[in-house]
Design an enzyme around this catalytic site. Structure first.
Site, PDB file in Angstrom:
ATOM      1  N   HIS A  61       0.767  -1.081   0.056  1.00  0.00           N
ATOM      2  CA  HIS A  61      -0.038   0.098   0.124  1.00  0.00           C
ATOM      3  C   HIS A  61       0.777   1.310  -0.034  1.00  0.00           C
ATOM      4  CE1 HIS A  61       1.068  -0.320   4.490  1.00  0.00           C
ATOM      5  NE2 HIS A  61       0.912   1.015   4.406  1.00  0.00           N
TER       6      HIS A  61
HETATM    7  C1  UD1 Z   1      -2.271   5.354   5.884  1.00  0.00           C
HETATM    8  C2  UD1 Z   1      -1.089   5.806   6.491  1.00  0.00           C
HETATM    9  C3  UD1 Z   1       0.124   4.808   6.269  1.00  0.00           C
HETATM   10  C4  UD1 Z   1      -0.189   3.704   6.858  1.00  0.00           C
HETATM   11  C5  UD1 Z   1      -1.676   3.082   6.257  1.00  0.00           C
HETATM   12  C6  UD1 Z   1      -1.986   1.729   6.960  1.00  0.00           C
HETATM   13  C7  UD1 Z   1      -0.519   8.244   6.403  1.00  0.00           C
HETATM   14  C8  UD1 Z   1       0.288   9.286   5.619  1.00  0.00           C
HETATM   15  N1  UD1 Z   1      -0.735   7.107   5.817  1.00  0.00           N
HETATM   16  O1  UD1 Z   1      -2.117   4.998   4.450  1.00  0.00           O
HETATM   17  O2  UD1 Z   1       1.182   5.513   6.998  1.00  0.00           O
HETATM   18  O3  UD1 Z   1       0.817   2.633   6.622  1.00  0.00           O
HETATM   19  O4  UD1 Z   1      -2.634   3.985   6.400  1.00  0.00           O
HETATM   20  O5  UD1 Z   1      -2.981   0.988   6.473  1.00  0.00           O
HETATM   21  O6  UD1 Z   1      -1.379   8.565   7.503  1.00  0.00           O
HETATM   22  N2  UD1 Z   1      -9.471   4.602   1.831  1.00  0.00           N
HETATM   23  C9  UD1 Z   1     -10.483   3.878   1.680  1.00  0.00           C
HETATM   24  N3  UD1 Z   1     -11.178   3.303   2.891  1.00  0.00           N
HETATM   25  C10 UD1 Z   1     -10.697   3.501   3.995  1.00  0.00           C
HETATM   26  C11 UD1 Z   1      -9.436   4.093   4.205  1.00  0.00           C
HETATM   27  C12 UD1 Z   1      -9.024   4.720   3.051  1.00  0.00           C
HETATM   28  O7  UD1 Z   1     -11.280   3.518   0.769  1.00  0.00           O
HETATM   29  O8  UD1 Z   1     -10.966   3.174   5.271  1.00  0.00           O
HETATM   30  C13 UD1 Z   1      -8.932   4.785   0.548  1.00  0.00           C
HETATM   31  C14 UD1 Z   1      -9.025   6.278   0.220  1.00  0.00           C
HETATM   32  O9  UD1 Z   1      -9.350   6.302  -1.253  1.00  0.00           O
HETATM   33  C15 UD1 Z   1      -8.048   7.217   0.642  1.00  0.00           C
HETATM   34  C16 UD1 Z   1      -7.012   6.195   0.489  1.00  0.00           C
HETATM   35  O10 UD1 Z   1      -7.388   4.920   0.668  1.00  0.00           O
HETATM   36  O11 UD1 Z   1      -7.795   8.267   0.135  1.00  0.00           O
HETATM   37  C17 UD1 Z   1      -5.731   6.433   1.194  1.00  0.00           C
HETATM   38  O12 UD1 Z   1      -6.004   6.451   2.515  1.00  0.00           O
HETATM   39  P1  UD1 Z   1      -5.205   7.429   3.414  1.00  0.00           P
HETATM   40  O13 UD1 Z   1      -5.661   7.151   5.036  1.00  0.00           O
HETATM   41  O14 UD1 Z   1      -4.812   8.788   3.331  1.00  0.00           O
HETATM   42  O15 UD1 Z   1      -3.815   6.586   3.481  1.00  0.00           O
HETATM   43  P2  UD1 Z   1      -3.237   5.172   3.516  1.00  0.00           P
HETATM   44  O16 UD1 Z   1      -2.689   4.796   2.179  1.00  0.00           O
HETATM   45  O17 UD1 Z   1      -4.400   4.295   3.898  1.00  0.00           O
HETATM   46  N1  UDP Z   2      -3.629  -6.572   8.773  1.00  0.00           N
HETATM   47  C1  UDP Z   2      -4.831  -7.023   8.808  1.00  0.00           C
HETATM   48  N2  UDP Z   2      -5.541  -7.304   7.633  1.00  0.00           N
HETATM   49  C2  UDP Z   2      -4.980  -7.146   6.463  1.00  0.00           C
HETATM   50  C3  UDP Z   2      -3.560  -6.661   6.227  1.00  0.00           C
HETATM   51  C4  UDP Z   2      -3.142  -6.291   7.398  1.00  0.00           C
HETATM   52  O1  UDP Z   2      -5.223  -7.040   9.961  1.00  0.00           O
HETATM   53  O2  UDP Z   2      -5.616  -7.522   5.359  1.00  0.00           O
HETATM   54  C5  UDP Z   2      -2.738  -6.076   9.966  1.00  0.00           C
HETATM   55  C6  UDP Z   2      -1.518  -6.461  10.061  1.00  0.00           C
HETATM   56  O3  UDP Z   2      -1.212  -7.205  11.437  1.00  0.00           O
HETATM   57  C7  UDP Z   2      -0.531  -5.607  10.057  1.00  0.00           C
HETATM   58  C8  UDP Z   2      -1.378  -4.269  10.355  1.00  0.00           C
HETATM   59  O4  UDP Z   2      -2.815  -4.605   9.869  1.00  0.00           O
HETATM   60  O5  UDP Z   2       0.857  -5.499  10.756  1.00  0.00           O
HETATM   61  C9  UDP Z   2      -1.043  -2.723   9.747  1.00  0.00           C
HETATM   62  O6  UDP Z   2      -1.233  -2.886   8.580  1.00  0.00           O
HETATM   63  P1  UDP Z   2      -0.952  -1.866   7.567  1.00  0.00           P
HETATM   64  O7  UDP Z   2       0.077  -2.482   6.556  1.00  0.00           O
HETATM   65  O8  UDP Z   2      -2.003  -1.490   7.170  1.00  0.00           O
HETATM   66  O9  UDP Z   2      -0.056  -0.594   8.168  1.00  0.00           O
HETATM   67  P2  UDP Z   2       1.410  -0.172   8.437  1.00  0.00           P
HETATM   68  O10 UDP Z   2       1.909  -1.194   9.352  1.00  0.00           O
HETATM   69  O11 UDP Z   2       2.315  -0.366   7.170  1.00  0.00           O
HETATM   70  O12 UDP Z   2       1.551   1.090   8.805  1.00  0.00           O
END
Ligand code: UD1
Ligand code: UDP
Length: 363
Positions: free
Chosen positions: A206
């Site tokens: 991601h």
């Molecule tokens: C965010 C965090 C990242 C973390 C990740 C874990 C920041 C800058 N990034 O990244 O550090 O590793 O979460 O998963 O804080 N979206 C949905 N549904 C949701 C959430 C997000 O559809 O419930 C989509 C939206 O289009 C959104 C995009 O995902 O714009 C990105 O979401 P965002 O929270 O901004 O960043 P992540 O890539 O999820």
């Molecule tokens: N995880 C989960 N379901 C998934 C993928 C990840 O429960 O489909 C859990 C897993 O324990 C992982 C945590 O979510 O360590 C955090 O995941 P993510 O990669 O979103 O965030 P990051 O640690 O990179 O910020």
């Protein structure tokens, strides 16, 4: 009663606050309050974790949702400042490195409210990562810094932070895993995907550096398809990645042939059951690098750096590029991969150490 706000926002935060919440409710005189900023909001990116970890619904929900970095950070600050003025917590605890982490810290510290960062001190030294900026800012202004590993302490000292602010408490993600281990071990999630334990690899991707650039994403999809011909892969797709795969048309590179099983993001217990049964992991997740090191499973991290270096120096994590991934998969499948060791204080007792720290604070 001392009121302690636990800030949760995005997927990786829920499993960090859960063990702490359960520990704090047991401590006389402390009242943990869950504040959900709403950064992640899909059922399978948020609600599912409250069920998995037996957490109450968030006591306070800011409902900020998605947006650009400035929008998201600003919206959390504006919404949380109002709550802080009304609720006047005695301590705010932020976890991890997401936008809500830095936003809540800024709002709280500016109102003079004691703030602690759990998972402090991690550094990738790569300022193109939004998380690195969040970590640096959070650590430079928070009052107490709770680190998972010695590199965290050292990074903070190198930045001129006073050693009295720093306490090494260990890795809270391991508490989450140990808390639910028996539930996880009693599941058979591979079966749901017509796979057997030990016969598949598991992918999570991601990071913007991997999924936001269409050419990089295309290259990765082709590579994963090729690898899946040797080892079937299961891929729970993060919403950011899903959006990019659909927009660029690269989804079609993964579908077809039945060698890559695509699924929605999974709940924690389901996901960890798949992790435990996998031959190897291909990821860019922070948490997955740690979980695989703890479990001794080969982890190939598609990044040029990591803020979690102990997973490489001590654990089973190896950094890869699209050019080296295939060879690394070959090594892992040939059993040519060290089982590593568990870092110190990754022992399931971090929440207890944090609660002890809190009891020693003069709140
Ligand atoms: C965010 C965090 C990242 C973390 C990740 C874990 C920041 C800058 N990034 O990244 O550090 O590793 O979460 O998963 O804080 N979206 C949905 N549904 C949701 C959430 C997000 O559809 O419930 C989509 C939206 O289009 C959104 C995009 O995902 O714009 C990105 O979401 P965002 O929270 O901004 O960043 P992540 O890539 O999820
Ligand atoms: N995880 C989960 N379901 C998934 C993928 C990840 O429960 O489909 C859990 C897993 O324990 C992982 C945590 O979510 O360590 C955090 O995941 P993510 O990669 O979103 O965030 P990051 O640690 O990179 O910020």
């Amino acid at each position: 009663m001392k009121k302690i706000h636990l800030i949760a926002a995005a997927r990786p935060n829920f499993m960090k606050i859960a063990p702490l919440f359960h520990e704090l409710v047991e401590r006389p005189g402390l009242t943990p309050v869950i504040v959900h900023t709403g950064q992640h909001y899909d059922l399978n990116m948020s609600d599912v974790f409250f069920k998995d970890f037996n957490l109450p619904d968030p006591h306070i929900h800011l409902g900020v949702g998605s947006g650009s970095h400035a929008q998201q950070t600003g919206n959390v600050m504006i919404a949380y400042e109002k709550i802080l003025l009304k609720e006047k917590p005695d301590l705010v605890i932020v976890v991890g490195d997401v936008n809500s982490t830095v936003a809540a810290t800024l709002a709280a510290v500016k109102l003079g409210i004691t703030t602690a960062h759990l998972e402090a001190g991690l550094r990738s030294f790569d300022r193109t990562m939004p998380e690195e900026i969040n970590r640096i800012v959070t650590d430079s202004i928070a009052d107490y810094l709770w680190t998972p590993s010695p590199d965290g302490d050292q990074n903070l000292l190198n930045e001129g932070i006073h050693k009295e602010k720093i306490t090494r408490v260990g890795n809270i993600m391991i508490d989450s895993l140990e808390m639910l281990r028996s539930t996880i071990e009693n599941m058979d999630v591979p079966k749901k995907f017509n796979r057997k334990k030990g016969s598949y690899g598991l992918i999570t991707l991601h990071r913007p550096s991997n999924v936001d650039n269409p050419e990089t994403l295309e290259k990765l999809c082709k590579l994963l398809k090729m690898i899946s011909l040797k080892l079937p892969l299961i891929f729970p797709v993060h919403p950011r990645t899903l959006a990019r795969l659909l927009k660029t048309g690269n989804m079609s590179l993964l579908e077809g042939g039945g060698t890559i099983t695509l699924t929605t993001p999974l709940g924690y217990t389901e996901f960890m059951n798949l992790v435990m049964g996998s031959r190897l992991l291909i990821t860019d997740s922070g948490g997955v690098q740690e979980e695989s090191t703890y479990l001794g499973i080969p982890c190939l991290t598609l990044r040029s750096n990591t803020e979690r270096p102990v997973t490489v120096t001590q654990g089973t994590n190896r950094l890869c590029s699209p050019d080296t991934l295939s060879d690394m998969v070959g090594l892992a499948l040939a059993g040519n991969f060290s089982r590593g060791t568990r870092p110190d204080l990754w022992d399931g007792r971090t929440a207890k150490r944090v609660a002890d720290c809190i009891e020693r604070l003069n709140l």
